[in-house]
Design an enzyme around this catalytic site. Structure first.
Site, PDB file in Angstrom:
ATOM      1  N   TYR A 113     -30.388 -12.164 -24.769  1.00  0.00           N
ATOM      2  CA  TYR A 113     -31.703 -12.620 -25.261  1.00  0.00           C
ATOM      3  C   TYR A 113     -32.428 -13.488 -24.232  1.00  0.00           C
ATOM      4  CZ  TYR A 113     -35.332 -14.660 -28.077  1.00  0.00           C
ATOM      5  OH  TYR A 113     -36.561 -15.034 -28.554  1.00  0.00           O
ATOM      6  N   TRP A 115     -36.722 -14.419 -22.435  1.00  0.00           N
ATOM      7  CA  TRP A 115     -38.097 -13.984 -22.169  1.00  0.00           C
ATOM      8  C   TRP A 115     -38.277 -13.412 -20.773  1.00  0.00           C
ATOM      9  CZ3 TRP A 115     -43.366 -15.253 -24.138  1.00  0.00           C
ATOM     10  CH2 TRP A 115     -43.391 -15.319 -25.534  1.00  0.00           C
TER      11      TRP A 115
END
Ligand code: MGD
Ligand code: MGD
Ligand code: MO
Length: 749
Positions: A113, A115
């Site tokens: 996970y 960005w």
């Protein structure tokens, strides 16, 4: 490369100009089409060439030496040995081969996970997932730290995916401007957070919309612990964190008992109001959810609750809920309850009325836009059918084979031998980082791709240096934005950094999956291929996109896809005729009572929204020991932990500020600017007091984003709030992140 060149590129915080000279980034500037360019990019020249860049493939000494345990306790302690690329790739390839043949692909965790960076092709997560699929699969994670609770509850209530609701079934900013009279913002709407969006937001206009609303006489009410969660001039209703559901219930109680409920709407468009009303009136539990009851929980006077509820019933009202509210224990409840409150007001399906989620949480929400799909690297198929809720990663590592519940299912945690992370920083983003450190000792091997020596890279066994977007060519676009960018390669890779795509291509070849992964294309072939597909796809929707070579020449173009004609009033056709246009819930209606949820048998979540005391909040017994509630919002000056190493160099910038109310500071003899230690039983961090009346009493705030840096005394030196936060799921429904449910105390350092 000695020429001075300026080009526009894009990022998660939007477009900006980058100037290069002598092979280095020497400056950045605003993008001329952006009315309010964020200052975030200013630190880029320092960050890109920072001493904390990973410059060569690096393997942890204790792991390299081998031995059965490979000194797993040495993660984060051992030194790293730098190796030539081929050697390091051989080692990583052999280890992946060992794990998949000895334990199967279900022993590889590639949730990964994070960005990462903007740019469609070089999106790190798309790359790692495609790679792991190509070599036989992996255990992924589902949902996000941002909205896991919402993603679980919204389909039960509205019969649609939360992302579909967010991007396609909410009032747009212009619709709100035209029709809304009262805007009640739980958790605020903060232009600071709207600077950022996945893939980029080009025109930053949230602040201007909010100003326009205020100027036009719209009533703006910010319900939250910090006045600064929205613009100056809004009314502020300081609510005790974690108690919004109680407050909303009391508002519902006022509507019900003062006959302000739209019963016609409830009977046509919803199911289960009667059973919910019993709970509201205290039929089963003897406790009517009155304003006086709620006042004792949420800290807002009963009379103010009554007045607000009446005001909402007599005007066109939009209730908005920030994502932060569901990043707490039972965070599904305020999301569900806000929908019920809006349904009782009977304004769902009317322009400027109803409920909306995540305005201002990221840029793009509320922008009237025709959404064009495409420009994404295909992910392939994952033969491994297991997955975990994203925020349960430490539980997974600590309890292999252990059972857990998730949205009505009983599941078992997999036994993970190898963790692959590319494009995220769990030692920034996960809760209770000391617990994560224990969990991190479990796998045999941890492989990380990173541009910088983050806390996660430092705790890996094999670290591959990754390029940043400025060191490779890409195409930039977000489905929530009208612009498309050619992101030119601006400088050569720093050190020996390689693109994630190149690293995965070379690993895939070693694992016999070279062609499956690359399909015979190099990065630029892929970009042309994906762009062609996007172009054709857009053409079929009547939108003309310039050919790639034109885009390269122009640097950027704006597509004609934005404007009020691209959105309809959310739920209008459902409201007009729910028989003909039902929702995809079991009943076809908005579910105020959900038989499905009731059937799960979770006591924290009966079949309707309900108030449940969190384990940690200002009303819990633990306040004797830890009397302050910690919220840990997003940082205004950057994206999460990115660019942090350069920001931390600025004199007095670290440890991070902790915002505290003057009364709480005075009681502890703390003055503005004082060094402090923030602590609870899970951990301790340093911080710097920022004393302000803009935060309510007994609440403190530390933004996320500092790099985890426990000193010898285990006190985090930089001020990462995640040494303090709790690592439990929101509930068995969403199993999301609960960072906002945390009690602490503060002393002078
Ligand atoms: N206490 C608390 N904790 C929280 C939250 C909170 O509200 N409170 N919020 C949570 C939320 S909503 C989120 S989204 C998470 C965010 O957590 P993350 O998304 O993990 O944070 P980032 O700092 O964006 O991490 C991205 C990493 O990718 C690296 N990177 C950038 N570009 C590339 C690339 O091209 N290739 C590779 N290989 N790497 C790259 C960056 O250097 C950085 O280290 O934090 C969560 N944590
Ligand atoms: N500049 C910048 N912008 C960002 C990001 C970033 O890193 N930097 N990250 C992006 C990401 S990944 C995400 S997910 C979004 C997150 O967007 P949100 O989740 O909406 O934002 P947060 O900043 O976590 O929290 C907003 C406010 O909620 C309030 N709050 C906390 N708990 C409660 C509560 O129980 N009740 C009420 N009423 N209020 C509460 C706090 O005062 C906090 O300041 O932000 C995005 N925007
Ligand atoms: Mo997020």
């Amino acid at each position: 490369m000695s020429e001075r060149i300026t080009k526009v590129t894009t990022s998660h915080w939007g477009a900006f100009e980058v100037t290069t000279e002598n092979g280095r980034i020497v400056g950045t500037g605003p993008f001329r089409e952006d009315p309010r360019p964020p200052p975030i990019a200013g630190v880029l020249p320092a960050a890109i060439h920072h001493r904390t860049r990973v410059t060569r493939p690096s393997v942890r000494e204790g792991w390299l030496k081998g031995g059965k345990e490979r000194n797993r306790d040495g993660r984060g302690q051992d030194r790293f040995i730098e190796l030539p690329w081929d050697e390091a790739l051989d080692i990583a390839g052999a280890e992946l081969e060992r794990v998949r043949s000895e334990h199967g692909n279900g022993a590889i965790f590639g949730g990964s996970y994070g960005w990462a960076s903007a740019g469609r092709f070089h999106h790190a997560l798309g790359q790692v997932h495609r790679f792991l699929n190509a070599i036989g699969g992996y255990v992924p994670s589902v949902a996000s730290y941002s909205t896991a609770g919402a993603q679980a509850i919204i389909p039960h209530v509205f019969g649609m995916n939360f992302l579909k609701l967010t991007w396609g079934h909410q009032n747009s900013w212009p619709m709100i401007a035209e029709h809304t009279e009262t805007l009640v913002m739980f958790g605020g709407i903060n232009p600071k957070n709207a600077q950022v969006s996945m893939g980029g937001v080009t025109r930053h206009r949230t602040l201007d919309w909010l100003r326009r609303y205020l100027d036009s006489g719209m009533r703006l009410v910010n319900v939250g612990p910090q006045r600064t969660d929205t613009i100056d001039g809004a009314e502020w209703l300081p609510v005790i964190p974690g108690t919004d559901t109680a407050l909303m219930l009391a508002m519902a109680h006022v509507l019900e008992t003062e006959n302000l409920v739209d019963r016609e709407f409830l009977s046509r468009c919803t199911v289960g109001y009667d059973r919910f009303r019993d709970y509201l009136l205290g039929v089963g539990d003897g406790q009517p959810k009155t304003p006086s009851w709620a006042a004792g929980l949420c800290g807002i006077e009963a009379e103010r609750i009554r007045a607000l509820a009446r005001g909402m019933a007599s005007t066109r009202t939009l209730i908005t809920v920030a994502w932060s509210l569901q990043r707490g224990q039972n965070g599904e409840q305020p999301y569900w309850m806000a929908a019920v409150l809006a349904a009782m007001l009977g304004q769902i399906g009317l322009p400027g009325g109803g409920v909306g989620y995540g305005y201002g949480a990221i840029g793009g929400v509320g922008v009237p836009l025709k959404r064009l799909q495409g420009l994404a690297l295909p992910q392939g198929e994952n033969p491994v059918k297991d997955s975990i809720p994203v925020a349960r990663v430490a539980d997974m590592l600590l309890r292999p084979g252990g059972p857990y519940d998730f949205n009505g299912q009983r599941k078992i945690y997999p036994d993970i031998r190898l963790v692959y992370w590319c494009g995220g920083n769990p030692f920034h983003h996960h809760q209770d980082l000391h617990r994560l450190e224990q969990a991190w000792k479990k796998p045999d091997t941890i492989i990380v791709h990173e541009p910088w020596w983050t806390a996660t890279a430092k705790r890996a066994d094999i670290v591959f240096p990754a390029t940043t977007p400025y060191e490779r060519e890409d195409i930039g676009r977000s489905p929530n934005d009208a612009f498309i960018f050619h992101m030119a390669k601006l400088i050569e890779p720093v050190g020996e950094a390689r693109d994630d795509y190149q690293i995965f291509s070379q690993l895939a070849a070693r694992l016999g999956a070279g062609t499956v992964f690359t399909e015979g294309r190099d990065a630029s072939d892929w970009q042309r291929h994906l762009y062609e597909q996007f172009l054709q796809n857009a053409a079929s929707e009547g939108i003309e996109i310039p050919p790639l070579d034109d885009l390269k020449e122009k640097n950027w173009v704006e597509l004609p896809i934005e404007g009020p004609e691209h959105v309809t009033v959310p739920f209008a056709s459902f409201r007009a005729n729910p028989e003909a246009d039902p929702l995809d819930t079991p009943s076809g209606r908005i579910e105020i009572y959900s038989d499905r949820i009731a059937g799960f048998g979770y006591d924290e979540t009966p079949g309707h929204p309900a108030w449940r005391e969190p384990d940690e909040w200002l009303g819990s017994p633990d306040v004797d020991k830890h009397p302050l509630h910690l919220v840990s919002p997003q940082p205004g000056d950057k994206l999460h932990s990115q660019l942090e190493s350069a920001l931390a160099d600025v004199a007095d910038a670290r440890p991070m500020p902790i915002i505290m109310n003057p009364a709480d500071a005075a009681r502890r003899s703390i003055s503005d600017g004082d060094p402090v230690i923030v602590f609870n039983d899970r951990g301790r961090c340093r911080a710097r007091a920022s004393v302000s009346g803009d935060i309510m009493k007994h609440v403190v705030a530390i933004s996320t984003g500092a790099w985890f840096d426990p000193g010898v005394d285990l006190i985090d030196q930089q001020g990462n709030p995640n040494v303090l936060t709790r690592d439990i799921g929101t509930s068995r429904i969403g199993q999301g992140c609960t960072a906002h449910t945390t009690l602490v105390d503060v002393v002078r350092d």
